[in-house]
Design an enzyme around this catalytic site. Structure first.
Site, PDB file in Angstrom:
ATOM      1  N   HIS A 243      14.218   2.818  -1.075  1.00 31.29           N
ATOM      2  CA  HIS A 243      14.968   1.929  -2.411  1.00 31.29           C
ATOM      3  C   HIS A 243      16.021   3.464  -2.639  1.00 31.29           C
ATOM      4  O   HIS A 243      16.053   4.470  -1.677  1.00 31.29           O
ATOM      5  CB  HIS A 243      14.088   1.998  -3.547  1.00 31.29           C
ATOM      6  CG  HIS A 243      12.796   3.247  -3.125  1.00 31.29           C
ATOM      7  ND1 HIS A 243      12.182   3.434  -2.662  1.00 31.29           N
ATOM      8  CD2 HIS A 243      13.228   4.437  -4.115  1.00 31.29           C
ATOM      9  CE1 HIS A 243      11.562   4.339  -2.273  1.00 31.29           C
ATOM     10  NE2 HIS A 243      11.965   4.735  -3.402  1.00 31.29           N
TER      11      HIS A 243
ATOM     12  N   GLN B 199       9.081  10.805  -0.237  1.00 31.33           N
ATOM     13  CA  GLN B 199       8.803   9.431  -0.904  1.00 31.33           C
ATOM     14  C   GLN B 199       7.728   9.261  -1.589  1.00 31.33           C
ATOM     15  O   GLN B 199       6.703   9.537  -0.674  1.00 31.33           O
ATOM     16  CB  GLN B 199       9.788   8.794   0.127  1.00 31.33           C
ATOM     17  CG  GLN B 199       9.713   7.256   0.514  1.00 31.33           C
ATOM     18  CD  GLN B 199       9.926   6.538   2.110  1.00 31.33           C
ATOM     19  OE1 GLN B 199      10.749   7.291   2.550  1.00 31.33           O
ATOM     20  NE2 GLN B 199      10.382   4.937   1.231  1.00 31.33           N
TER      21      GLN B 199
HETATM   22  P1  AMP Z   1       9.728   7.316  -4.160  1.00 26.89           P
HETATM   23  O1  AMP Z   1       9.146   8.892  -4.987  1.00 26.89           O
HETATM   24  O2  AMP Z   1      11.208   8.151  -3.844  1.00 26.89           O
HETATM   25  O3  AMP Z   1       9.885   6.569  -2.857  1.00 26.89           O
HETATM   26  O4  AMP Z   1      10.669   6.673  -5.909  1.00 26.89           O
HETATM   27  C1  AMP Z   1       9.703   5.642  -5.734  1.00 26.89           C
HETATM   28  C2  AMP Z   1       9.809   5.421  -7.634  1.00 26.89           C
HETATM   29  O5  AMP Z   1       9.379   4.116  -7.500  1.00 26.89           O
HETATM   30  C3  AMP Z   1      10.104   6.460  -8.669  1.00 26.89           C
HETATM   31  O6  AMP Z   1      10.557   7.524  -9.104  1.00 26.89           O
HETATM   32  C4  AMP Z   1       8.403   5.981  -9.226  1.00 26.89           C
HETATM   33  O7  AMP Z   1       8.764   6.363 -11.025  1.00 26.89           O
HETATM   34  C5  AMP Z   1       8.998   4.107  -9.282  1.00 26.89           C
HETATM   35  N1  AMP Z   1       7.618   3.352  -9.576  1.00 26.89           N
HETATM   36  C6  AMP Z   1       6.818   3.209  -8.920  1.00 26.89           C
HETATM   37  N2  AMP Z   1       6.177   1.929  -9.502  1.00 26.89           N
HETATM   38  C7  AMP Z   1       6.956   1.965 -10.647  1.00 26.89           C
HETATM   39  C8  AMP Z   1       6.658   0.127 -10.752  1.00 26.89           C
HETATM   40  N3  AMP Z   1       5.549  -0.436 -11.509  1.00 26.89           N
HETATM   41  N4  AMP Z   1       7.909  -0.256 -12.053  1.00 26.89           N
HETATM   42  C9  AMP Z   1       8.803   1.004 -11.258  1.00 26.89           C
HETATM   43  N5  AMP Z   1       9.202   1.709 -10.867  1.00 26.89           N
HETATM   44  C10 AMP Z   1       7.565   2.381 -10.118  1.00 26.89           C
END
Ligand code: AMP
Ligand code: ZN
Length: 116
Positions: A102, A96
């Site tokens: 999410h 995460q």
């Molecule tokens: P996690 O690593 O499971 O916490 O997921 C977070 C996700 O958010 C990752 O897959 C990132 O690529 C995505 N993410 C980070 N910043 C943004 C943003 N500004 N818009 C859309 N997705 C994002």
């Protein structure tokens, strides 16, 4: 992290732009900025809940709602029949990186198991 500083709270408040596919009073669905599959969206509750460890009993109906939204979105995206994956990373070893719960929805290619 306080919700005032949270990236997804800022996206929900539209202080940071995103490619939003769906929104209702409880959740948003946005395209992941770094897609790991031809289809990679994230379903995010509007309420700031850091992770599953922090989820309170009275907040738990949101999880069912997220899955019902996912069911709708996979139809819209045309991946309902071929298949897809929904995954929620929790904590450091879970991978995460954003501390606002999410659910990743991935599809459009053959997904490997187990994940890395
Ligand atoms: P996690 O690593 O499971 O916490 O997921 C977070 C996700 O958010 C990752 O897959 C990132 O690529 C995505 N993410 C980070 N910043 C943004 C943003 N500004 N818009 C859309 N997705 C994002
Ligand atoms: Zn947040």
């Amino acid at each position: 992290m306080e919700k005032e500083e949270c990236l997804f709270c800022k996206i929900i408040k539209k202080e940071i732009p995103s490619e939003m596919l769906y929104e209702d009073d409880k959740v948003i669905v946005i395209k992941d900025i770094s897609p790991q599959a031809p289809i990679h969206v994230i379903i995010i509750p509007k309420q700031h809940i850091a992770d599953l460890n922090c989820l309170k009993q009275d907040e738990s109906p949101i999880i069912g709602h997220i899955y019902m939204v996912a069911k709708k979105i996979v139809q819209t995206l045309g991946i309902a029949e071929n298949g897809y994956r929904i995954v929620s990373n929790c904590g450091e070893q879970g991978g995460q990186t954003v501390q606002h719960i999410h659910f990743h929805l991935l599809g459009g290619r053959m997904l490997k198991w187990p994940p890395g």
